[in-house]
Enzyme design. Structure first.
Site: not given
Lengths: 765, 38
Positions: A26, A29, A452, A652, A656
């Site tokens: 859980c 833990c 772009d 791309d 960029d």
């Protein structure tokens, strides 16, 4: 070191490793392991994922070793060890699958067996009433309960004890204290009833409650295990795409032979044969044959993609119509499929920042609940005495046990990671690879998308868009054949577009003679016994060719961001071609869809304002920033961010990358083969802008799911604990029974996982 | 209130105090992971 436990990234003096952790059940833990790791000297950051059962640690190797990190986890009472050396992403997924299936089957078995025992414990005493003495029934129930606790419920007690020894508490602690105290109470009532009788308390027993609580919690856990398995279904499906063997072409004594070899034996440049209906075993480049390949499972593209000589193919996709021979290029861990599986695995194991709130609460949750349970006992005991409530001791005890049992830290621990897992899987199915919970959360908040132009809004490849003939002397195809014949000698980018166009129309090209190139203006040659000149207005004027008849068309084309190319045959103007980088057919729809979602769309390009305006107009974009260099793009994004916008940059991923890194959410628009795109938070497998809409829609939907999950997990505890403590008793006389509390507890985590699973069916368009 | 009530109240306060001490205060005294011997 293994793929699973090795440096994922490496700054000069920092490494990141992933360590599989076992025994966490859980959020408490998880918080405990995470806190311990974060406190270690030399650890810059540590994140623990409950769903993936692993810890990701960024640390300075000069200050601490991986072995010390593993030891630190073990010291908290949980298991930790490095995965086997040679384990690949596929093997790791398979091992996790196996473990999850085993866990589910074992929980199911135990839940059914303890359910049967619970029914027996509830009904047998009634059926045997008057036949067997109550004392004998109690002793039999004592034995049955002891068996159920020590077999079906054993892990609750062993894990609670392991946590306790390390000053830690989790869900198991609550169940162990709750059922353990009910058992001890009943044990004393059975073996020494006079002890209670002397205090005026009836020696009631809670055996059936203990068994039914264990049965219900196990049932909840089994449902949870099954649902958790379902959250990684997409990753499992991806890992399953890898075929086990490949059919290679080997040169034998009698010529080429086809032999089946295990996938691990395939080497780069081996020639592979795939027949229709077969899955491609590796990435490669087609040598011969033509076929349609179904890439839907990797790119989300529903229509099969035509492949012919020279085209790239991806391993794991399905060959549909014809046989292909191809050369293997990338293999093993470098293959596209392995990269996707690895990226998905990392994403599913990552944390979303929204989880920090749940972590802070989980860290203190269990001790606080135990304190509330003690206070509940005291208040009921003393209050019951003061206000003459019947059997105050019994009621105090039942209320305290109910508080322990109803409190559920697991729902909080599962609220965010299950949503991250399902959403990243759902994204991958649609060809949207989201690199983690943080990216998912940020993408949900995006209000500005910067695109772009070249290759993102447009195809990124010049294409012939118009062919206009002057007069009826030649058809379009005849004109195009002459121009393409001439251009077959040219190396200009426009020539490539014209040649492709001519070939796509099935034209036969003549070989040009006396080819002349005029840099920046055009070219001339003799083609099929005609003098052909192809070029701009200046070249035509130099050659004394009147362009007036087509000047209007040429200007219109230039206004539409196309490049007009005049064609003269035998000294007379014969026609006009337009070459342009066309807008992708889906760009306009995608941009409209983004704007409909209230997102501002901006286009950045290094092109001239005129070309940019024409593309923007056609694509439906309002804001255009033209003539910007890569640094200018970064600056523009920074400016938007300073205005308080949350910016996603779509490009791309190569040209960029700086702008993508600067943006809040970097989206690399891929081609299906390049998914490395380091700087990007999201990688689109298809070069289709609609995937951006899908990514944002999925992120928004996921954020909504996470918030719902957290809200319900918190509300459940905030409402459930006071009710279990007896808050409704003074006004309505209602008190909760521990069995009902266990049913509510089991329901809460199942409902959270179930809500996350709804993301699998999320509509993204 | 009876003597038993007072005993239960005192035991309850002590239990709550101990739980919070054991889980919140005591862990801070646990030393970080041992350094490996060279």
């Amino acid at each position: 070191m293994s793929d699973a436990a090795v440096a994922i990234s490496a700054a000069p003096d920092e490494r990141t490793i992933r360590i599989p952790v076992t025994g966490m059940t859980c959020a408490a833990c998880q918080a405990r392991v995470q806190r311990t790791l974060q406190k270690q000297p030399g650890v810059a950051d540590a994140g623990v994922n409950l769903m993936m059962q692993n810890a990701t640690v960024r640390y300075a190797p000069s200050a601490i070793t991986p072995e010390q990190l593993v030891q630190a986890i073990r010291d908290t009472g949980y298991g930790a060890e490095f995965a086997p050396e040679e384990q690949s992403a596929f093997d790791e997924q398979e091992a996790r699958d196996r473990a999850q299936t085993e866990e589910y089957l074992e929980l199911k078995r135990k839940a059914i067996a303890s359910g049967v025992a619970g029914a027996l414990a509830m009904f047998a005493p009634m059926l045997l009433m008057g036949i067997v003495s109550p004392r004998v029934t109690d002793v039999a129930l004592l034995a049955l309960t002891a068996v159920v606790m020590s077999w079906a419920g054993r892990h609750f007690y062993t894990r609670a004890w392991a946590a306790f020894r390390h000053h830690s508490a989790d869900m198991n602690t609550l169940i162990a204290i709750g059922t353990g105290s009910a058992f001890i109470y009943s044990l004393i009532a059975t073996l020494a009833p006079s002890f209670f009788a002397r205090g005026g308390v009836a020696p009631d027993v809670y055996y059936e409650a203990v068994i039914v609580i264990i049965a219900l919690i196990l049932t909840g856990n089994a449902f949870e295990a099954r649902a958790k398995r379902a959250t990684s279904a997409a990753l499992r499906a991806l890992a399953g795409l890898q075929p086990a063997t490949a059919r290679l072409v080997r040169r034998g004594a009698t010529g080429d032979e086809e032999v089946d070899v295990p996938i691990g034996d395939v080497r780069r440049d081996d020639v592979i044969v795939v027949r229709p209906g077969e899955r491609l075993p590796t990435d490669g480049e087609v040598l011969s044959g033509e076929s349609a390949v179904d890439e839907a499972m990797l790119t989300g593209e529903s229509a099969p993609v035509a492949k012919r000589s020279g085209d790239r193919v991806i391993g794991g996709t399905i060959n549909r119509t014809g046989a292909l021979r191809y050369r293997a290029t990338t293999l093993g861990a470098d293959s596209v499929l392995a990269q996707i599986v690895r990226l998905m695995r990392d994403a599913q194991g990552s944390r979303a920042p929204i989880q920090n709130l749940a972590d802070r609460i989980s860290a203190v949750f269990v001790p606080v609940v135990v304190s509330i349970a003690v206070a509940t006992f005291v208040v009921w005991f003393v209050g019951g005495d003061l206000f003459d409530v019947p059997a105050p001791m019994t009621r105090a005890f039942a209320a305290a046990v109910s508080v322990l049992i109803i409190a559920c830290p697991c729902a909080m621990g599962l609220a965010v990671p299950t949503a991250v897992m399902v959403a990243t899987g759902r994204g991958a199915e649609a060809g949207v690879l989201i690199k983690g919970g943080e990216a998912l959360q940020r993408a949900g908040a995006v209000d500005t998308v910067v695109l772009d132009k070249t290759g993102t809004v447009t195809e990124g490849r010049p294409t012939v868009t118009d062919v206009v003939t002057s007069g009826a002397e030649r058809s379009e195809d005849e004109l195009l054949a002459l121009v393409a014949g001439l251009e077959s000698m040219s190396e200009h980018p426009l020539a490539d577009a014209i040649l492709r166009h001519a070939r796509s129309r099935g034209l036969t090209l003549a070989t040009p003679e006396r080819f002349q190139s005029f840099t920046g203006r055009g070219a001339a040659a003799r083609v099929s016994a005609h003098d052909v000149v192809v070029g701009n207005e200046a070249l035509m004027r130099d050659r004394g060719i009147d362009v007036a008849p087509l000047l209007g068309d040429a200007e219109r084309m230039a206004g539409d961001a196309k490049t007009p190319v005049y064609v003269a045959v035998d000294g007379t103007l014969a026609g006009l071609l337009a070459v342009a980088d066309p807008i992708k057919p889906t760009s306009r729809e995608a941009i409209a869809s983004l704007r409909a979602r209230g997102i501002e769309v901006v286009m950045l390009t290094g092109d001239t304002q005129r070309t940019a305006d024409a593309v923007a107009r056609a694509a439906g974009i309002d804001r255009v920033v033209a003539g910007v260099l890569p640094e200018g793009k970064v600056e523009e994004i920074r400016r938007l961010q300073q205005r308080g916008r949350v910016v996603a940059m779509v490009g791309d991923g190569v040209n960029d990358s700086a702008a993508i890194a600067q943006s809040d959410v970097g989206i690399a628009i891929g081609t299906g083969t390049d998914i490395a795109a380091e700087a990007a938070d999201i990688v689109l497998m298809r070069g289709d802008l609609r995937s951006v809409v899908h990514a944002i829609a999925l992120s928004r939907r996921t954020m909504r799911t996470m918030k719902q999950n957290l809200f319900w997990a918190f509300i459940y505890n905030v409402v459930g604990i006071p009710i279990a403590a007896g808050a409704l008793y003074p006004a309505f006389g209602l008190a909760m029974n521990p069995v009902l509390a266990s049913a509510a507890m089991a329901f809460s985590s199942v409902s959270v996982v179930g809500n996350s699973l709804r993301l699998r069916a999320a509509r993204l368009a | 209130m009876s003597a038993l009530d007072w005993i239960v109240i005192a035991a309850g306060i002590a239990a709550i105090g101990w739980v919070n001490w054991y889980f919140f205060v005591a862990p801070r005294r646990v030393a970080p992971a041992r350094k490996e011997k060279p």
